[in-house]
Scaffold this motif. Structure first.
Motif, PDB file in Angstrom:
ATOM      1  N   SER A  40       0.894  -1.155  -0.139  1.00 58.02           N
ATOM      2  CA  SER A  40       0.063   0.113  -0.011  1.00 58.02           C
ATOM      3  C   SER A  40       0.774   1.377   0.013  1.00 58.02           C
ATOM      4  O   SER A  40       0.645   2.173  -0.909  1.00 58.02           O
ATOM      5  CB  SER A  40      -0.865  -0.086   1.300  1.00 58.02           C
ATOM      6  OG  SER A  40      -1.904  -1.062   1.137  1.00 58.02           O
ATOM      7  N   ASP A 178      -5.887  -1.426  -4.989  1.00 59.94           N
ATOM      8  CA  ASP A 178      -5.358  -1.751  -3.658  1.00 59.94           C
ATOM      9  C   ASP A 178      -5.944  -2.896  -3.056  1.00 59.94           C
ATOM     10  O   ASP A 178      -7.189  -2.373  -2.530  1.00 59.94           O
ATOM     11  CB  ASP A 178      -4.794  -0.656  -2.672  1.00 59.94           C
ATOM     12  CG  ASP A 178      -3.811  -1.140  -1.629  1.00 59.94           C
ATOM     13  OD1 ASP A 178      -3.414  -2.299  -1.551  1.00 59.94           O
ATOM     14  OD2 ASP A 178      -3.451  -0.362  -0.651  1.00 59.94           O
ATOM     15  N   GLU A 179      -5.836  -3.986  -3.282  1.00 57.69           N
ATOM     16  CA  GLU A 179      -6.638  -5.194  -2.557  1.00 57.69           C
ATOM     17  C   GLU A 179      -8.090  -4.683  -2.938  1.00 57.69           C
ATOM     18  O   GLU A 179      -8.819  -4.796  -2.065  1.00 57.69           O
ATOM     19  CB  GLU A 179      -6.400  -5.463  -1.205  1.00 57.69           C
ATOM     20  CG  GLU A 179      -4.971  -5.409  -0.889  1.00 57.69           C
ATOM     21  CD  GLU A 179      -4.609  -6.557  -0.094  1.00 57.69           C
ATOM     22  OE1 GLU A 179      -5.259  -7.706  -0.227  1.00 57.69           O
ATOM     23  OE2 GLU A 179      -3.580  -6.618   0.525  1.00 57.69           O
TER      24      GLU A 179
END
Ligand SMILES: Nc1ncnc2c1ncn2[C@@H]1O[C@H](COP(=O)(O)OP(=O)(O)O)[C@@H](O)[C@H]1O
Ligand SMILES: [Mg+2]
Length: 317
Positions: A40, A178-179
């Motif tokens: 991240s 991000d995810e």
């Protein structure tokens, strides 16, 4: 080669270490690794979405080629005009937890219109039409009704579609996801990934897909960078990483993926990620590696290029 730290009251973390990453126009890259590896931070760094000056680059730089001109994104004010022109417009992000980045007190539409107007000269009506068009492209059913909904009224999958619509509404050249599907169930996960891939192709946008789950990126990206404790330990094409992994950490990640074709028990990766404030000497993966040698305990392996540009940070590879 870029290194970065967080300076907090608890101490200093070596969060990114000798990261060397180039993202080309239209390419798709997967960043994979367990939680706490710096994925991240890597995604938030180029558009300066990290708390400064707690977060500091200690070596190297982030260069964004804007209209063919190199632009050092850290060579300007964190909230200055220059970076605001890029943030959300040319380089955009979607996050794991939509509720933390969508406002609960504004409707979907008002948030989208504000973002679109900030980065274009559209009037309100044009921005509204564009927002509804983007929601439709993100396959949001009843898009014009959802436009007037509050985000808490939507299901998890629908919120993630709204995030994607917002993330790509200004036509970014580069999107960090991000995810984006971690909180969703498997069927919805597949739909959202398919949607991201379609939009990436349609807009010829570069996509960086971040996940702790190697299975998620397998059919999504051309290249994969495997992160471990703020180091890239292996990088190559998706085939190289999945079919001929060279780093013991990548091999362990692959062995921990469930498959339909085997009845063998899953092999979780032994050990766990050390505390971010601990000082590690030698190879970052050394303490969890079966093949560790005396040299590994003393020296950090360099990031070496093997055949066909396959890069590995391991003395034994
Ligand atoms: N706001 C913060 N303050 C202090 N340290 C942070 C902060 N954000 C991230 N870090 C540090 O960076 C490391 C990597 O975090 P992150 O990039 O979020 O990992 P992940 O790979 O799970 O996305 C963490 O282990 C932590 O030490
Ligand atoms: Mg993360």
């Amino acid at each position: 080669m870029l290194s970065a730290q967080f300076h907090t009251i608890e101490g200093v973390t070596n969060t990114l270490n000798d990261i060397d990453l180039t993202i080309y126009e239209g390419m798709s890259l997967g960043i994979v690794g367990e939680s706490g590896c710096g994925k991240s931070v890597t995604a938030r760094m180029p558009i300066r979405l990290l708390p400064e000056p707690m977060f500091r680059i200690t070596k190297g730089e982030v260069i964004y080629h804007r209209n063919e001109k190199p632009f050092n994104t850290f060579n300007t004010k964190q909230n200055g005009k220059e970076i605001n022109k890029i943030r959300g417009k040319e380089i955009s992000m979607i996050f794991q937890e939509p509720m933390s980045s969508l406002s609960p007190i504004h409707t979907v539409g008002s948030q989208m219109v504000e973002l679109i107007r900030q980065h274009s000269d559209m009037d309100k009506a044009q921005a509204k039409a564009h927002a509804i068009h983007m929601l439709e492209r993100a396959r949001v059913p009843r898009a014009s009704e959802v436009f007037d909904d509050y985000t808490f009224q939507l299901s998890g999958g629908m919120r993630q579609r709204v995030m994607i619509a917002m993330g790509v509404s200004c036509g970014p050249r580069l999107l960090f996801a991000d995810e984006p599907t971690t909180a969703l169930d498997v069927t919805i996960q597949a739909q959202i990934l398919g949607l991201l891939k379609d939009i990436q192709r349609e807009q010829n946008m570069a996509l960086v897909l971040i996940t702790h789950d190697l299975a998620v990126v397998a059919n999504m990206v051309e290249e994969i960078a495997v992160f471990y404790l703020g180091y890239i330990v292996e990088m190559g094409t998706t085939d190289q990483i999945l079919k001929t992994p060279k780093h013991p950490y990548t091999k362990a990640l692959i062995d921990s993926i469930p498959t339909l074709h085997t009845t063998d028990a899953l092999k979780p990766i032994k050990g766990s990620i050390p505390d971010p404030y601990s000082k590690i000497t030698g190879c970052p993966f050394g303490m969890r590696c079966d093949k560790v040698t005396d040299r590994c305990r003393k020296e950090v392996p360099s990031f070496d290029t093997h055949e066909n540009d396959h890069k590995v940070r391991c003395f034994e590879a």
